[in-house]
Scaffold this motif. Structure first.
Motif, PDB file in Angstrom:
ATOM      1  N   LEU A  35       6.031  26.934 -41.593  1.00  0.00           N
ATOM      2  CA  LEU A  35       5.391  27.671 -42.678  1.00  0.00           C
ATOM      3  C   LEU A  35       5.277  26.745 -43.881  1.00  0.00           C
ATOM      4  O   LEU A  35       6.280  26.329 -44.448  1.00  0.00           O
ATOM      5  N   ASN A  36       4.045  26.413 -44.230  1.00  0.00           N
ATOM      6  CA  ASN A  36       3.804  25.443 -45.310  1.00  0.00           C
ATOM      7  C   ASN A  36       3.804  26.155 -46.661  1.00  0.00           C
ATOM      8  O   ASN A  36       2.826  26.785 -47.034  1.00  0.00           O
ATOM      9  N   MET A  37       4.902  26.016 -47.383  1.00  0.00           N
ATOM     10  CA  MET A  37       5.017  26.623 -48.712  1.00  0.00           C
ATOM     11  C   MET A  37       4.748  25.617 -49.829  1.00  0.00           C
ATOM     12  O   MET A  37       4.883  25.948 -51.002  1.00  0.00           O
ATOM     13  N   ALA A  38       4.403  24.386 -49.470  1.00  0.00           N
ATOM     14  CA  ALA A  38       4.283  23.319 -50.465  1.00  0.00           C
ATOM     15  C   ALA A  38       2.842  23.030 -50.849  1.00  0.00           C
ATOM     16  O   ALA A  38       2.551  21.968 -51.412  1.00  0.00           O
ATOM     17  N   GLY A  39       1.937  23.953 -50.575  1.00  0.00           N
ATOM     18  CA  GLY A  39       0.530  23.716 -50.886  1.00  0.00           C
ATOM     19  C   GLY A  39       0.276  23.465 -52.360  1.00  0.00           C
ATOM     20  O   GLY A  39      -0.553  22.622 -52.731  1.00  0.00           O
ATOM     21  N   GLU A  40       0.984  24.181 -53.225  1.00  0.00           N
ATOM     22  CA  GLU A  40       0.795  24.009 -54.665  1.00  0.00           C
ATOM     23  C   GLU A  40       1.148  22.592 -55.111  1.00  0.00           C
ATOM     24  O   GLU A  40       0.411  21.973 -55.888  1.00  0.00           O
ATOM     25  N   VAL A  75       5.036  14.963 -49.260  1.00  0.00           N
ATOM     26  CA  VAL A  75       5.379  15.578 -47.978  1.00  0.00           C
ATOM     27  C   VAL A  75       6.430  14.763 -47.232  1.00  0.00           C
ATOM     28  O   VAL A  75       7.299  15.326 -46.554  1.00  0.00           O
ATOM     29  N   LEU A  76       6.365  13.450 -47.335  1.00  0.00           N
ATOM     30  CA  LEU A  76       7.389  12.617 -46.690  1.00  0.00           C
ATOM     31  C   LEU A  76       8.773  12.929 -47.242  1.00  0.00           C
ATOM     32  O   LEU A  76       9.762  12.939 -46.500  1.00  0.00           O
ATOM     33  N   ILE A  77       8.847  13.176 -48.542  1.00  0.00           N
ATOM     34  CA  ILE A  77      10.132  13.563 -49.152  1.00  0.00           C
ATOM     35  C   ILE A  77      10.608  14.892 -48.575  1.00  0.00           C
ATOM     36  O   ILE A  77      11.791  15.051 -48.220  1.00  0.00           O
ATOM     37  N   ILE A  78       9.688  15.843 -48.457  1.00  0.00           N
ATOM     38  CA  ILE A  78      10.035  17.157 -47.895  1.00  0.00           C
ATOM     39  C   ILE A  78      10.478  17.014 -46.440  1.00  0.00           C
ATOM     40  O   ILE A  78      11.486  17.598 -46.017  1.00  0.00           O
ATOM     41  N   CYS A  79       9.740  16.213 -45.666  1.00  0.00           N
ATOM     42  CA  CYS A  79      10.071  16.032 -44.248  1.00  0.00           C
ATOM     43  C   CYS A  79      11.428  15.360 -44.069  1.00  0.00           C
ATOM     44  O   CYS A  79      12.220  15.756 -43.198  1.00  0.00           O
ATOM     45  N   PHE A  80      11.698  14.351 -44.884  1.00  0.00           N
ATOM     46  CA  PHE A  80      12.993  13.663 -44.777  1.00  0.00           C
ATOM     47  C   PHE A  80      14.130  14.636 -45.087  1.00  0.00           C
ATOM     48  O   PHE A  80      15.140  14.677 -44.373  1.00  0.00           O
ATOM     49  N   ALA A  81      13.955  15.425 -46.141  1.00  0.00           N
ATOM     50  CA  ALA A  81      15.000  16.376 -46.525  1.00  0.00           C
ATOM     51  C   ALA A  81      15.171  17.473 -45.479  1.00  0.00           C
ATOM     52  O   ALA A  81      16.300  17.858 -45.151  1.00  0.00           O
ATOM     53  N   ALA A  82      14.060  17.969 -44.932  1.00  0.00           N
ATOM     54  CA  ALA A  82      14.128  19.111 -44.029  1.00  0.00           C
ATOM     55  C   ALA A  82      14.483  18.729 -42.596  1.00  0.00           C
ATOM     56  O   ALA A  82      15.322  19.381 -41.961  1.00  0.00           O
ATOM     57  N   PHE A  83      13.850  17.671 -42.076  1.00  0.00           N
ATOM     58  CA  PHE A  83      14.003  17.359 -40.657  1.00  0.00           C
ATOM     59  C   PHE A  83      15.135  16.388 -40.358  1.00  0.00           C
ATOM     60  O   PHE A  83      15.629  16.331 -39.233  1.00  0.00           O
ATOM     61  N   TYR A  84      15.527  15.602 -41.354  1.00  0.00           N
ATOM     62  CA  TYR A  84      16.584  14.606 -41.122  1.00  0.00           C
ATOM     63  C   TYR A  84      17.870  14.923 -41.886  1.00  0.00           C
ATOM     64  O   TYR A  84      18.961  14.681 -41.388  1.00  0.00           O
ATOM     65  N   MET A  85      17.738  15.479 -43.102  1.00  0.00           N
ATOM     66  CA  MET A  85      18.928  15.840 -43.872  1.00  0.00           C
ATOM     67  C   MET A  85      19.300  17.314 -43.687  1.00  0.00           C
ATOM     68  O   MET A  85      20.274  17.785 -44.273  1.00  0.00           O
ATOM     69  N   LYS A  86      18.499  18.039 -42.897  1.00  0.00           N
ATOM     70  CA  LYS A  86      18.775  19.433 -42.521  1.00  0.00           C
ATOM     71  C   LYS A  86      18.763  20.396 -43.708  1.00  0.00           C
ATOM     72  O   LYS A  86      19.449  21.422 -43.699  1.00  0.00           O
ATOM     73  N   VAL A  87      17.984  20.075 -44.731  1.00  0.00           N
ATOM     74  CA  VAL A  87      17.793  20.999 -45.850  1.00  0.00           C
ATOM     75  C   VAL A  87      16.821  22.086 -45.395  1.00  0.00           C
ATOM     76  O   VAL A  87      15.905  21.833 -44.608  1.00  0.00           O
ATOM     77  N   LEU A 201       1.891  15.615 -42.578  1.00  0.00           N
ATOM     78  CA  LEU A 201       1.127  14.576 -43.273  1.00  0.00           C
ATOM     79  C   LEU A 201      -0.374  14.864 -43.211  1.00  0.00           C
ATOM     80  O   LEU A 201      -1.088  14.690 -44.209  1.00  0.00           O
ATOM     81  N   ILE A 202      -0.854  15.277 -42.036  1.00  0.00           N
ATOM     82  CA  ILE A 202      -2.275  15.640 -41.925  1.00  0.00           C
ATOM     83  C   ILE A 202      -2.582  16.829 -42.828  1.00  0.00           C
ATOM     84  O   ILE A 202      -3.610  16.860 -43.530  1.00  0.00           O
ATOM     85  N   ALA A 203      -1.675  17.797 -42.842  1.00  0.00           N
ATOM     86  CA  ALA A 203      -1.850  18.967 -43.706  1.00  0.00           C
ATOM     87  C   ALA A 203      -1.898  18.560 -45.174  1.00  0.00           C
ATOM     88  O   ALA A 203      -2.701  19.085 -45.956  1.00  0.00           O
ATOM     89  N   ALA A 204      -1.045  17.607 -45.560  1.00  0.00           N
ATOM     90  CA  ALA A 204      -1.003  17.152 -46.950  1.00  0.00           C
ATOM     91  C   ALA A 204      -2.318  16.487 -47.350  1.00  0.00           C
ATOM     92  O   ALA A 204      -2.824  16.704 -48.462  1.00  0.00           O
ATOM     93  N   ALA A 205      -2.864  15.670 -46.461  1.00  0.00           N
ATOM     94  CA  ALA A 205      -4.119  14.985 -46.764  1.00  0.00           C
ATOM     95  C   ALA A 205      -5.247  15.980 -46.985  1.00  0.00           C
ATOM     96  O   ALA A 205      -6.084  15.807 -47.880  1.00  0.00           O
ATOM     97  N   ILE A 206      -5.265  17.052 -46.183  1.00  0.00           N
ATOM     98  CA  ILE A 206      -6.312  18.064 -46.326  1.00  0.00           C
ATOM     99  C   ILE A 206      -6.070  18.917 -47.567  1.00  0.00           C
ATOM    100  O   ILE A 206      -6.995  19.212 -48.333  1.00  0.00           O
TER     101      ILE A 206
END
Length: 320
Positions: A35-40, A75-87, A201-206
């Motif tokens: 669920l992409n909540m980071a569109g803003e 988005v890379l910051i979000i992905c690192f925090a969520a998928f690797y740091m388990k935030v 990342l694709i979502a972020a570019a769009i």
């Protein structure tokens, strides 16, 4: 009367453009099970970065590229925090929205000395409108579909491109597989973290294109409150559209109609807060109506399936 209708439809298409980008952005994430909540935050960062870098390089396309890259860094910051740091992904996305909401204003103040807008202070570039050959000469239809900003045509193309990506490519198959059953996808050797990151990342570019349309298409400068919560409206459009590219596209036009309605109601409603709330009220009403239809259709289908099953059981009992 015909001219009025033509102008209204033209306005709806123009206003729907940023919503389309964010809806398609949310669709990609949803197909991957996120669920992409980071569109803003994507839109805000890209909108300001596009303005700044287009002014720096005096090249609109380099500005757009830098805007897309800036959203991808977020988005890379979000992905690192969520998928690797388990935030928690949702909390991280909302936190990023809040951080970027204030961060872009601070950066604008540092660069221009004002917190209102970059007009006059940063000589940014913008994409203009284009007339489509042959189509522009068709009565009525040409007035509606021709003469839009380049970003608008990119939004339509993006919906088709994302449909092709999701349903006609190996990467899209993997995204949908992870979205439906991540454990099963991992069992056959798919790296879920990598696919999650690629999808985001694709979502972020769009999504970034939606922000840059507001600062480099709809107008030629960045201003405070530029997105006006369109990131959340785009997410709602994707959800109501079944997280399908063309469903999201259709619902984006519906919400664009809601925003266009507020413009035509301005002479009759003086309360600015009420006007700002109208798209969200209509969003809620539309969601409830569509959800009701879906629930009714599902109930009817379940009833038919149950009756079919009972009929089969009865036939088997007769045969015995």
């Amino acid at each position: 009367m015909l001219d009025f209708i033509t102008n209204v439809i033209y306005s709806i298409i123009r206003i729907s453009t940023p919503i389309i980008f964010v809806a398609i952005c949310s669709t990609i994430s949803a197909q991957a099970g996120l669920l992409n909540m980071a569109g803003e935050s994507m839109m805000l960062v890209a909108a300001l970065a596009g303005v700044c870098f287009s002014a720096l390089f005096q090249n609109v396309w380099l500005g757009i590229l830098c805007g897309m890259l800036s959203a991808m860094v977020v988005v890379l910051i979000i992905c690192f925090a969520a998928f690797y740091m388990k935030v928690d992904l949702y909390l991280m996305s909302i936190s990023m929205n809040l951080a970027m909401g204030g961060g872009v204003i601070f950066v604008m103040w540092v660069l221009t000395g004002t917190k209102a807008n970059t007009a006059g202070a940063i000589p940014s570039l913008a994409l203009g409108n284009i007339d489509i050959p042959l189509l522009k000469n068709i009565p009525v239809l040409g007035s509606i579909l021709s003469g839009h900003n380049i970003f608008t045509y990119l939004a339509i193309i993006m919906a088709v491109a994302v449909w092709f990506l999701l349903f006609k490519t190996k990467l899209g198959l993997r995204m949908r597989a992870i979205g439906q059953n991540p454990a099963a996808a991992e069992a056959v050797g798919i790296n879920t973290k990598r696919i999650y990151t690629i999808a985001f990342l694709i979502a972020a570019a769009i999504g970034a294109l939606g922000g840059m349309y507001l600062s480099m298409g709809y107008q030629s400068f960045f201003s405070k409150g530029l997105t006006a919560n369109r990131g959340f409206i785009g997410m709602a459009a994707a959800t109501i559209g079944g997280n399908q590219p063309f469903g999201a596209l259709l619902m984006s036009f519906v919400f664009g109609m809601a925003y266009a309605t507020t413009n035509y109601l301005q002479p009759y409603i003086s309360d600015a807060y009420l006007l700002q709330s109208i798209p969200f009220i209509l969003c809620t009403v539309i969601y409830l109506v569509i959800s009701g239809f879906r629930s009714t259709a599902e109930s009817r289908q379940m009833k038919k399936n149950r009756q079919r099953l009972e009929s089969i059981q009865h036939q088997n009992q007769v045969k015995q």
